[in-house]
Design an enzyme around this catalytic site. Sequence first.
Site, PDB file in Angstrom:
ATOM      1  N   ASP A 199      -2.394  -1.399  10.309  1.00 43.19           N
ATOM      2  CA  ASP A 199      -2.432  -1.488   8.851  1.00 43.19           C
ATOM      3  C   ASP A 199      -3.255  -2.904   8.417  1.00 43.19           C
ATOM      4  OD1 ASP A 199      -1.188   0.902   8.554  1.00 43.19           O
ATOM      5  OD2 ASP A 199       0.835   0.315   7.960  1.00 43.19           O
ATOM      6  N   LYS A 209       0.790  -1.278  -0.052  1.00 38.79           N
ATOM      7  CA  LYS A 209       0.149  -0.137  -0.034  1.00 38.79           C
ATOM      8  C   LYS A 209       0.770   1.247   0.190  1.00 38.79           C
ATOM      9  CE  LYS A 209       0.927   1.513   4.273  1.00 38.79           C
ATOM     10  NZ  LYS A 209       1.606   2.877   4.692  1.00 38.79           N
TER      11      LYS A 209
END
Length: 287
Positions: free
Chosen positions: A136, A10
């Site tokens: 995350d 990401k």
Amino acid sequence: MKCSIKAPAKINLSLDALRKRNDGYHEVEMIMTTVDLADRIDLTETDDGKIQVDVSEGFVPNDQRNLAYQAADLLQKRFQVKKGVFIYITKRIPVAAGLAGGSSDAAATLKGLNELWSLGLTLDELADLGAEIGSDVSFCVHGGTALATGRGEIIQKIASPPPCWVILAKPPLGVSTADVYKRLDVGTIQHAKTAEMIKSIKSQDFHGICNNLHNVLETVTLDLYPEVRHIKEQMQRFGADGVLMSGSGPTVFGLVEKESRLHRVYNGLRGFCSNVYAVRLIPSNNT
């Protein structure tokens, strides 16, 4: 029984820290999106009840410190699974890079074992479990593009940005996220324009996205590591449309709209940085 699953990296299009929480974490607002640089997780069910991890890169831990191990351990204990699993991680995402490689490995392990062990959990349930492993992991379970709030575990899916190229460049150093947050002074930072970024994404305004790229951790990491500042400056000089550090760093990414400019940026960075990748954004419906 076996299964294989991709664990994509990401980037943070926007990262803001609003305040320090009582639990020691920061209250954050982050807009994250997945790119098509991915680790591969191969899961093989075993009958001995043990969790074993092997990794293609020797410097990645293969014991309880590994987040994929922690994901398997959490599912096994929470749902009293008698089976074991052998986890093989083929690393392509750089380690300690601000790209959530370890978190994505954990998320992929949660999703893969949900199938392998027939647990029948929804994505939201898996994301809640992921939050127990790391901030995350919840986002990585969902993938695509999302606004993450709380300490990063509250996920609200949003539209995908318009298609573009992403150049990733990581200098040969690791950054401690905890150390960067520790040095952050929330009272003096310039906050991100999160609402403006969401508006630009929804309207598919590529230049609006580039203009609203913001990461409050950047000033800390750039001061600590001049190499990161140098990469950012060079990426801008070579012509990337928008440039930002991802997460706590040290990876810097550049958004590039035209393929003709992509080669100039990529080749320019390869001249002095060995870890350079040219990838695409992954649309939300492809994760």
